[in-house]
Motif scaffolding. Structure first.
Motif, PDB file in Angstrom:
ATOM      1  N   ARG A   1       6.052   1.687  -7.670  1.00 15.46           N
ATOM      2  CA  ARG A   1       4.729   1.486  -6.576  1.00 15.46           C
ATOM      3  C   ARG A   1       5.084   2.502  -5.500  1.00 15.46           C
ATOM      4  NH1 ARG A   1       5.050  -2.349  -0.876  1.00 15.46           N
ATOM      5  NH2 ARG A   1       2.766  -1.972  -0.388  1.00 15.46           N
ATOM      6  N   ARG A   2       3.778   3.308  -5.368  1.00 16.79           N
ATOM      7  CA  ARG A   2       4.211   4.202  -4.826  1.00 16.79           C
ATOM      8  C   ARG A   2       3.170   4.107  -3.564  1.00 16.79           C
ATOM      9  NH1 ARG A   2       6.601   8.659  -5.628  1.00 16.79           N
ATOM     10  NH2 ARG A   2       4.106  10.783  -5.504  1.00 16.79           N
ATOM     11  N   ARG A   3       4.022   4.438  -2.306  1.00 17.36           N
ATOM     12  CA  ARG A   3       3.735   3.724  -0.841  1.00 17.36           C
ATOM     13  C   ARG A   3       3.388   5.241  -0.096  1.00 17.36           C
ATOM     14  NH1 ARG A   3       5.784  -0.555   2.693  1.00 17.36           N
ATOM     15  NH2 ARG A   3       4.493  -1.060   3.709  1.00 17.36           N
ATOM     16  N   SER A   4       2.616   5.564   1.038  1.00 14.78           N
ATOM     17  CA  SER A   4       3.013   6.386   1.658  1.00 14.78           C
ATOM     18  C   SER A   4       3.818   6.266   3.349  1.00 14.78           C
ATOM     19  CB  SER A   4       1.628   7.185   2.076  1.00 14.78           C
ATOM     20  OG  SER A   4       1.369   8.304   2.872  1.00 14.78           O
ATOM     21  N   ILE A   5       3.740   7.362   3.372  1.00 15.86           N
ATOM     22  CA  ILE A   5       4.699   7.324   4.521  1.00 15.86           C
ATOM     23  C   ILE A   5       4.906   8.149   5.932  1.00 15.86           C
ATOM     24  CG2 ILE A   5       7.232   7.111   3.908  1.00 15.86           C
ATOM     25  CD1 ILE A   5       7.597   4.989   6.578  1.00 15.86           C
ATOM     26  N   THR A   6       4.337   8.198   6.610  1.00 14.35           N
ATOM     27  CA  THR A   6       3.981   9.906   7.607  1.00 14.35           C
ATOM     28  C   THR A   6       4.824   8.984   9.421  1.00 14.35           C
ATOM     29  OG1 THR A   6       1.827   8.710   8.366  1.00 14.35           O
ATOM     30  CG2 THR A   6       1.846  10.611   6.799  1.00 14.35           C
TER      31      THR A   6
ATOM     32  N   ARG B   1       6.538   7.708  -1.594  1.00 12.57           N
ATOM     33  CA  ARG B   1       7.499   7.296  -2.224  1.00 12.57           C
ATOM     34  C   ARG B   1       7.738   6.740  -3.432  1.00 12.57           C
ATOM     35  NH1 ARG B   1      10.641   6.056   3.696  1.00 12.57           N
ATOM     36  NH2 ARG B   1      10.214   8.537   4.740  1.00 12.57           N
ATOM     37  N   THR B   2       8.432   6.441  -4.388  1.00 12.21           N
ATOM     38  CA  THR B   2       8.893   5.690  -5.176  1.00 12.21           C
ATOM     39  C   THR B   2       9.903   4.252  -5.038  1.00 12.21           C
ATOM     40  OG1 THR B   2       8.160   7.069  -6.830  1.00 12.21           O
ATOM     41  CG2 THR B   2       8.484   5.631  -7.677  1.00 12.21           C
ATOM     42  N   TYR B   3       9.085   3.065  -5.357  1.00  5.12           N
ATOM     43  CA  TYR B   3      10.014   1.717  -4.814  1.00  5.12           C
ATOM     44  C   TYR B   3       9.777   1.205  -5.843  1.00  5.12           C
ATOM     45  CZ  TYR B   3       9.822   3.048   0.070  1.00  5.12           C
ATOM     46  OH  TYR B   3       9.800   3.644   1.123  1.00  5.12           O
ATOM     47  N   ALA B   4      10.634  -0.071  -6.410  1.00  6.69           N
ATOM     48  CA  ALA B   4      11.063  -0.781  -7.189  1.00  6.69           C
ATOM     49  C   ALA B   4       9.430  -1.462  -7.886  1.00  6.69           C
ATOM     50  CB  ALA B   4      11.510  -2.590  -6.846  1.00  6.69           C
ATOM     51  N   GLY B   5       9.771  -1.099  -9.242  1.00  3.32           N
ATOM     52  CA  GLY B   5       9.043  -1.602 -10.195  1.00  3.32           C
ATOM     53  C   GLY B   5       7.422  -1.152  -9.934  1.00  3.32           C
TER      54      GLY B   5
END
Lengths: 371, 125
Positions: free
Chosen positions: B46-51, B40-44
């Motif tokens: 940032r890309r972060r994975s969640i499973t 997912r893409t967050y503010a700024g």
């Protein structure tokens, strides 16, 4: 918020897991527990997920929508959902409150049968009508009276801050026989009389009784920012509500019904927000009075403390942030937060009013009020 | 002493009774494993994975030259927990929700395609 440290990990390690790790894995579980918060059974194998919501201004702060493929003693069974989070290095479990499984909706077509349950905060245990007139005698300690009710209603796990243990009712206080008064009302009325915040249940299911602290005076519990390594913010919106916002309040005490009429400073508290924020008299150019309100309080200080809670709430509800974030299972009751995000304006101090945490790892939804 | 059983066919056993259906199978029996997740893409930016915990496994196979009686048995087992073993020593516990039956020119035999959805099973010892 919940304290972050757990399972042998420090605050910093758990904070880093939630905020900094590039990849995390989420799972959820469900315990069947009793009123002493003893785990009776692990329901995780029959738990199909759901979500937990906390609305801090609601009568019952917490609700949980849970999907379970096992028959429980609906209406009596207490459950405690939890979330596990791991990044492969740090693994932590976060309890998410205790709920009474009040309203199951059963899908009779599926095999095994699935129950979609709306479960309510354990405060629901106190949210039953008293069913008769109730009196607390003059000279009784406020906190002692609260504890008496908790024990009589079968609550076993509670924590009472004894700061005001010496405060006693100056006159007997009665709640008339009607169809609306609940034990929860009485408890909160008593707590209001000594400047305590309304009773709430914590993440483990323990009821908490403690003095009210002005949110601005509390330390920031979590900073949400837009940093390239720390950002957790998803979609976000600002809502401003100017309708009927007061900037003058009048509260009076009924502590001495036989005495003279209250005057300002002695049974009467008048507060005018002259300069603070966009709803102040200075900002709006006129005085807008709230409806005068009576508060049962032990003395002038308690009256002011209880009035300040209400005034803070009135002043806070005007600018709201609706925000999505990466799941943060530390959130709990009236969290004091800070937001540093250029798209939301300058760094803001906010108070958590409402949140929903899906247990399947979807983004969390928040509602924050600007302080 | 350890005895090794070498299977020459694919065996499908109903877990609740042990009843079996066996047949030769087509080559290319596929195993597949995946986890639910996204980045997912967050503010700024940032890309972060969640499973989401829980590996999803499937095993796809085609039974060749099955007789009609076995096909009806496999139909009855749709939605039940079965054990599937092949000649490479692979063993899966799972459930299937459909079977695909294809005909031969010879009216007596059929091909049966099954995609097994692997379930978590504790084996008694």
């Amino acid at each position: 918020m919940q304290g972050a440290a757990r399972g042998g990990y420090t605050d910093a390690q758990i904070t880093s897991l939630i905020r900094d790790s590039g990849s995390v894995e989420i799972s959820a579980g469900l315990d069947l527990i009793d009123l002493s918060l003893t785990v009776l059974d692990d329901l995780t194998g029959d738990f199909l997920g759901g979500s937990v919501t906390r609305a801090n201004y609601a009568t019952l702060h917490g609700t949980a929508d849970l999907n379970i493929s096992r028959d429980l003693d609906w209406g009596t069974a207490l459950v405690r959902p939890y979330m596990n989070m791991t990044d492969g290095v740090t693994t932590a479990r976060f309890n998410l409150g205790v709920y009474l499984t009040s309203s199951p909706r059963t899908d009779a077509v599926e095999i095994p049968v699935t129950h979609s349950v709306t479960a309510y905060d354990i405060l629901h245990w106190l949210n039953t009508p008293v069913g008769e007139a109730y009196t607390v005698e003059s000279g009784t300690g406020y906190l002692a009276a609260v504890e008496t009710i908790l024990i009589a209603e079968g609550i076993l796990a509670y924590q009472i801050d004894q700061t005001q243990a010496a405060a006693v009712l100056p006159a007997s206080r009665s709640w008339a026989f009607d169809d609306k008064t609940t034990w929860l009302n009485i408890v909160n009325d008593l707590l209001s009389g000594i400047g305590y915040q309304g009773i709430w249940s914590d993440w483990d299911g323990r009821l908490r009784v403690q003095p009210y602290l002005v949110p601005r005076d509390r330390k920031v519990e979590w900073l949400y920012d837009a940093g390239s390594d720390t950002s957790m913010l998803g979609r976000r919106a600002i809502i401003r509500d100017w309708f009927d916002v007061p900037n003058r309040w009048v509260y009076f005490s009924n502590a001495d019904p036989g005495g003279s009429a209250p005057i300002d400073g002695a049974g009467l508290y008048v507060y005018v927000n002259q300069y603070i924020g966009p709803t102040s008299v200075a900002a709006r150019g006129r005085v807008i009075s709230a409806k005068p309100e009576q508060i049962d309080s032990v003395d002038q200080n308690a009256l002011i403390a209880a009035a300040t809670q209400r005034i803070d709430a009135d002043m806070r509800l005007k600018t709201t942030f609706e925000v999505e974030s990466f799941p943060n299972p530390l959130h709990w009751h009236f969290d004091r937060l800070a937001v540093s995000d250029p798209s939301l304006g300058p760094i803001s101090d906010v108070l958590g009013v409402r949140w929903t945490l899906p247990l399947n790892g979807s983004n969390m939804q928040h509602e924050w009020s600007l302080l | 002493m350890t005895t090794t059983l070498t299977l020459t066919k694919v065996f499908v056993n109903l877990m609740s009774s042990g009843a079996a259906v066996s047949a030769q199978s087509a080559p290319g029996r596929a195993e597949k494993y995946e986890m639910a997740g996204e980045t997912r893409t967050y503010a700024g930016g940032r890309r972060r994975s969640i499973t989401i915990a829980g590996e999803v496994g499937t095993y796809t196979f085609v039974l060749r030259l099955a007789v009609r009686a076995d096909i009806e048995t496999l139909r009855n087992w749709i939605g039940s927990t079965v054990e599937v073993r092949d000649h490479k020593g692979r063993r899966f516990f799972g459930t299937y929700y459909q079977i695909e039956i294809a005909e031969y020119r010879d009216a007596l035999f059929w091909d049966v395609g099954i995609t097994l959805s692997v379930v978590t099973t504790d084996e008694g010892v």
